[in-house]
Design an enzyme around this catalytic site. Structure first.
Site, PDB file in Angstrom:
ATOM      1  N   SER A 179       0.833  -1.198   0.000  1.00  0.00           N
ATOM      2  CA  SER A 179       0.000   0.000   0.000  1.00  0.00           C
ATOM      3  C   SER A 179       0.868   1.247   0.000  1.00  0.00           C
ATOM      4  CB  SER A 179      -0.862  -0.015   1.260  1.00  0.00           C
ATOM      5  OG  SER A 179      -1.466   1.227   1.484  1.00  0.00           O
TER       6      SER A 179
ATOM      7  N   TYR B 160      -1.774  -0.849  11.018  1.00  0.00           N
ATOM      8  CA  TYR B 160      -2.032  -1.388   9.676  1.00  0.00           C
ATOM      9  C   TYR B 160      -0.834  -1.115   8.763  1.00  0.00           C
ATOM     10  CZ  TYR B 160      -3.550  -1.629   4.859  1.00  0.00           C
ATOM     11  OH  TYR B 160      -3.587  -1.903   3.517  1.00  0.00           O
TER      12      TYR B 160
ATOM     13  N   LYS C 250       2.126  -3.680   6.932  1.00  0.00           N
ATOM     14  CA  LYS C 250       2.540  -3.746   5.515  1.00  0.00           C
ATOM     15  C   LYS C 250       4.050  -3.539   5.395  1.00  0.00           C
ATOM     16  CE  LYS C 250      -1.428  -4.505   3.574  1.00  0.00           C
ATOM     17  NZ  LYS C 250      -1.716  -5.788   2.926  1.00  0.00           N
TER      18      LYS C 250
HETATM   19  P1  NAD Z   1     -10.917  -6.803   1.357  1.00  0.00           P
HETATM   20  O1  NAD Z   1     -11.110  -6.755   2.835  1.00  0.00           O
HETATM   21  O2  NAD Z   1     -12.103  -6.597   0.487  1.00  0.00           O
HETATM   22  O3  NAD Z   1     -10.233  -8.191   0.943  1.00  0.00           O
HETATM   23  C1  NAD Z   1      -9.370  -8.897   1.806  1.00  0.00           C
HETATM   24  C2  NAD Z   1      -9.850 -10.332   1.844  1.00  0.00           C
HETATM   25  O4  NAD Z   1      -8.983 -11.081   2.677  1.00  0.00           O
HETATM   26  C3  NAD Z   1     -11.265 -10.468   2.400  1.00  0.00           C
HETATM   27  O5  NAD Z   1     -12.025 -11.265   1.522  1.00  0.00           O
HETATM   28  C4  NAD Z   1     -11.067 -11.149   3.753  1.00  0.00           C
HETATM   29  O6  NAD Z   1     -12.162 -11.944   4.100  1.00  0.00           O
HETATM   30  C5  NAD Z   1      -9.795 -11.932   3.497  1.00  0.00           C
HETATM   31  N1  NAD Z   1      -9.004 -12.226   4.694  1.00  0.00           N
HETATM   32  C6  NAD Z   1      -8.613 -11.371   5.670  1.00  0.00           C
HETATM   33  N2  NAD Z   1      -7.871 -12.011   6.574  1.00  0.00           N
HETATM   34  C7  NAD Z   1      -7.766 -13.300   6.164  1.00  0.00           C
HETATM   35  C8  NAD Z   1      -7.115 -14.451   6.688  1.00  0.00           C
HETATM   36  N3  NAD Z   1      -6.443 -14.420   7.829  1.00  0.00           N
HETATM   37  N4  NAD Z   1      -7.207 -15.605   5.992  1.00  0.00           N
HETATM   38  C9  NAD Z   1      -7.915 -15.675   4.831  1.00  0.00           C
HETATM   39  N5  NAD Z   1      -8.551 -14.614   4.303  1.00  0.00           N
HETATM   40  C10 NAD Z   1      -8.473 -13.439   4.961  1.00  0.00           C
HETATM   41  O7  NAD Z   1      -9.779  -5.759   1.015  1.00  0.00           O
HETATM   42  P2  NAD Z   1      -9.243  -5.267  -0.408  1.00  0.00           P
HETATM   43  O8  NAD Z   1      -9.580  -3.837  -0.524  1.00  0.00           O
HETATM   44  O9  NAD Z   1      -9.630  -6.202  -1.479  1.00  0.00           O
HETATM   45  O10 NAD Z   1      -7.682  -5.357  -0.130  1.00  0.00           O
HETATM   46  C11 NAD Z   1      -6.895  -6.460  -0.542  1.00  0.00           C
HETATM   47  C12 NAD Z   1      -5.481  -6.232  -0.071  1.00  0.00           C
HETATM   48  O11 NAD Z   1      -5.006  -5.010  -0.617  1.00  0.00           O
HETATM   49  C13 NAD Z   1      -5.329  -6.110   1.448  1.00  0.00           C
HETATM   50  O12 NAD Z   1      -4.144  -6.771   1.833  1.00  0.00           O
HETATM   51  C14 NAD Z   1      -5.214  -4.619   1.665  1.00  0.00           C
HETATM   52  O13 NAD Z   1      -4.467  -4.320   2.828  1.00  0.00           O
HETATM   53  C15 NAD Z   1      -4.495  -4.179   0.416  1.00  0.00           C
HETATM   54  N6  NAD Z   1      -4.748  -2.770   0.067  1.00  0.00           N
HETATM   55  C16 NAD Z   1      -6.025  -2.328  -0.053  1.00  0.00           C
HETATM   56  C17 NAD Z   1      -6.259  -0.995  -0.349  1.00  0.00           C
HETATM   57  C18 NAD Z   1      -7.661  -0.447  -0.416  1.00  0.00           C
HETATM   58  O14 NAD Z   1      -7.845   0.754  -0.207  1.00  0.00           O
HETATM   59  N7  NAD Z   1      -8.671  -1.248  -0.723  1.00  0.00           N
HETATM   60  C19 NAD Z   1      -5.183  -0.128  -0.555  1.00  0.00           C
HETATM   61  C20 NAD Z   1      -3.897  -0.623  -0.447  1.00  0.00           C
HETATM   62  C21 NAD Z   1      -3.682  -1.957  -0.135  1.00  0.00           C
HETATM   63  C1  WQD Z   2      -9.244   9.792   0.956  1.00  0.00           C
HETATM   64  C2  WQD Z   2      -9.451  11.289   1.169  1.00  0.00           C
HETATM   65  C3  WQD Z   2      -9.750  11.884   3.469  1.00  0.00           C
HETATM   66  C4  WQD Z   2     -13.610   9.859   3.990  1.00  0.00           C
HETATM   67  C5  WQD Z   2      -6.655   4.873   3.192  1.00  0.00           C
HETATM   68  C6  WQD Z   2      -5.625   4.114   3.973  1.00  0.00           C
HETATM   69  C7  WQD Z   2      -4.550   3.617   3.060  1.00  0.00           C
HETATM   70  C8  WQD Z   2      -5.136   2.834   1.879  1.00  0.00           C
HETATM   71  C9  WQD Z   2      -6.248   3.558   1.222  1.00  0.00           C
HETATM   72  C10 WQD Z   2      -5.054   0.513   2.417  1.00  0.00           C
HETATM   73  C11 WQD Z   2      -8.692  11.834   2.373  1.00  0.00           C
HETATM   74  C12 WQD Z   2     -10.993  12.193   2.684  1.00  0.00           C
HETATM   75  C13 WQD Z   2     -12.434  10.351   3.451  1.00  0.00           C
HETATM   76  C14 WQD Z   2     -14.627  10.772   4.380  1.00  0.00           C
HETATM   77  C15 WQD Z   2     -13.222  12.587   3.637  1.00  0.00           C
HETATM   78  N1  WQD Z   2      -5.692   1.585   2.304  1.00  0.00           N
HETATM   79  N2  WQD Z   2     -12.249  11.694   3.277  1.00  0.00           N
HETATM   80  N3  WQD Z   2     -14.385  12.107   4.174  1.00  0.00           N
HETATM   81  O1  WQD Z   2      -6.837   7.992   3.819  1.00  0.00           O
HETATM   82  O2  WQD Z   2      -5.910   8.135   1.454  1.00  0.00           O
HETATM   83  O3  WQD Z   2      -6.038   5.968   2.554  1.00  0.00           O
HETATM   84  O4  WQD Z   2      -7.185   4.007   2.185  1.00  0.00           O
HETATM   85  O5  WQD Z   2      -3.871   0.343   2.289  1.00  0.00           O
HETATM   86  O6  WQD Z   2      -3.712   2.832   3.833  1.00  0.00           O
HETATM   87  O7  WQD Z   2      -5.062   4.983   4.947  1.00  0.00           O
HETATM   88  O8  WQD Z   2      -8.129   7.046   1.833  1.00  0.00           O
HETATM   89  O9  WQD Z   2     -10.483   6.986   1.182  1.00  0.00           O
HETATM   90  O10 WQD Z   2      -9.905   7.139   3.632  1.00  0.00           O
HETATM   91  O11 WQD Z   2      -9.521   9.104   2.191  1.00  0.00           O
HETATM   92  O12 WQD Z   2     -13.069  13.802   3.495  1.00  0.00           O
HETATM   93  O13 WQD Z   2     -15.683  10.401   4.887  1.00  0.00           O
HETATM   94  O14 WQD Z   2     -10.846  11.521   1.461  1.00  0.00           O
HETATM   95  O15 WQD Z   2      -9.515  12.878   4.435  1.00  0.00           O
HETATM   96  O16 WQD Z   2      -8.275  13.136   2.031  1.00  0.00           O
HETATM   97  P1  WQD Z   2      -6.688   7.402   2.473  1.00  0.00           P
HETATM   98  P2  WQD Z   2      -9.588   7.490   2.233  1.00  0.00           P
END
Ligand code: NAD
Ligand code: WQD
Length: 339
Positions: A125, A149, A153
């Site tokens: 991330s 979190y 990562k």
């Molecule tokens: P998500 O929660 O929709 O998907 C994660 C999946 O992993 C879920 O289906 C959950 O049930 C499963 N899971 C969690 N813990 C588990 C375990 N111990 N064993 C088996 N399954 C498990 O999230 P997503 O948005 O699809 O994210 C996928 C990956 O990408 C995550 O690792 C997340 O940290 C990373 N990521 C997400 C974002 C985002 O904003 N969505 C941004 C950056 C990184």
């Molecule tokens: C985006 C922008 C908020 C909600 C997070 C995690 C990051 C990654 C992605 C997993 C910001 C603003 C949001 C609301 C708002 N996830 N906002 N009102 O914070 O960039 O990242 O998700 O890895 O680790 O930290 O994403 O979607 O929460 O916010 O004004 O109700 O929207 O302040 O500027 P962020 P976000």
């Protein structure tokens, strides 16, 4: 025919990647404990692709369950999505996050090594950049974490680097996603947050559909073009395509590479709200609220490494992102649950 194991394959990004892999002719195995997802997502993926997903219910911390999967299928590579991702929750339940994300990844890698499967795509991330000093952010930028979190990562990135150092025959892509949004253009699969959404786009969509009264914009006094926070929103279908490119790259290269998956363009919260309203012709009432603790002003990718190594770049526009998010929300006001 290549078998790809997706941990967390039923989740938001996993389900879109499963669909892309099936359409490209791969065999897809999903291993998910459904802690944040539903089996319905994979059923819909199967309908859309016209092909089966091998769905296994299990936890990545359960070594015996993983062993069974690796014994049963000739797995070529693993795409490791499984993890917990709610920043706020992680500050309240740090041990749960470290156990699930870090210990789970260590267990997965141990089983992979035992079965001589050494190709791994890991979901990292942009959070590993902490409060980056400059934007756009390149992969070489300093890393830091501001919450458990993000720390999980970062720890996993270090663990994978140490693993490759010790065993150079691993091939690992560490994909650093920026802000995934959008949904498959069918509106059949999408992001289905539990309870109050943490992220901006699902919140906007729930306001637009009438589930919530107003979006609170967290701060309008940042040093950005309109004072609201700027992020690199990336369409989940583009993101899924990036995983296919990473798998192709891994089949030819050993070692570890961290690669940003972003568009390289930053949009503000107000840009997102305005685009959503205009493109979808729907009102999104909002109010200005105090800054959210831990937020930064601006975060967007330097995306060149992904293009140079993977020949991947984001293709979808902001209009695509807001249109597809809205179609999913409108067709599934309660996500995957029927209630
Ligand atoms: P998500 O929660 O929709 O998907 C994660 C999946 O992993 C879920 O289906 C959950 O049930 C499963 N899971 C969690 N813990 C588990 C375990 N111990 N064993 C088996 N399954 C498990 O999230 P997503 O948005 O699809 O994210 C996928 C990956 O990408 C995550 O690792 C997340 O940290 C990373 N990521 C997400 C974002 C985002 O904003 N969505 C941004 C950056 C990184
Ligand atoms: C985006 C922008 C908020 C909600 C997070 C995690 C990051 C990654 C992605 C997993 C910001 C603003 C949001 C609301 C708002 N996830 N906002 N009102 O914070 O960039 O990242 O998700 O890895 O680790 O930290 O994403 O979607 O929460 O916010 O004004 O109700 O929207 O302040 O500027 P962020 P976000």
């Amino acid at each position: 025919m290549a078998y790809i194991l997706l941990t967390g394959g039923a989740g938001y990004i996993g389900s879109h990647t499963a669909l892309a892999l099936l359409r490209a002719g791969y065999k897809v195995i999903s291993f998910d404990n459904y802690s944040n997802s539903s089996t319905t997502a994979l059923q819909r993926v199967e309908q859309l692709a016209g092909a089966k997903v091998i769905s296994i219910s299990g936890d990545i911390r359960d070594e015996a369950a993983l062993q069974t999967v690796f014994r049963q299928y000739p797995i070529n590579a693993v795409v490791h999505f499984a993890g917990l991702k709610a920043v706020g929750e992680s500050t309240k339940m740090p041990l749960h996050y470290y156990d699930n994300n870090v210990a789970g990844t260590v267990t997965l890698c141990r089983v992979m090594r035992e079965h001589k499967v050494k190709k791994l795509v890991f979901s990292s991330s942009a959070t590993v950049y902490g409060d980056a000093k400059t934007v756009p952010i390149a992969e070489t930028a300093a890393r830091s974490a501001t919450n458990p979190y993000g720390q999980s990562k970062l720890m996993i990135e270090h663990i994978l680097e140490d693993l490759v150092q010790a065993e150079p025959d691993w091939s690992i892509s560490v994909l650093r996603y920026f802000n995934p949004v959008g949904a498959d253009s069918s509106g059949q699969i999408g992001e289905d947050p539990n309870g109050m959404p943490n992220n901006l786009m699902p919140f906007i969509a729930q306001v637009a559909v009438g589930k919530r009264a107003s979006l609170s914009i967290f701060g309008n006094d940042y040093a950005t073009h309109d004072g609201t926070g700027v992020r690199d929103y990336i369409h989940v279908v583009d993101l899924a395509a990036g995983h296919l490119k990473a798998l192709q790259y891994l089949s030819k290269h050993q070692g570890i590479e961290a690669i940003n998956l972003g568009t390289g363009t930053g949009y503000s919260v107000l840009d997102m709200v305005k685009a959503f309203s205009k493109v979808n012709n729907v009102a999104v009432p909002y109010n200005i609220a105090p800054r959210r603790a831990g937020d930064i002003a601006s975060c967007y990718a330097q995306p060149d490494k992904a293009f140079n190594l993977l020949r991947w770049q984001a293709e979808k526009t902001l209009d695509d992102m807001v249109r597809d998010s809205w179609r999913w929300q409108r067709q599934n006001p309660n996500g995957y649950s029927n209630s």
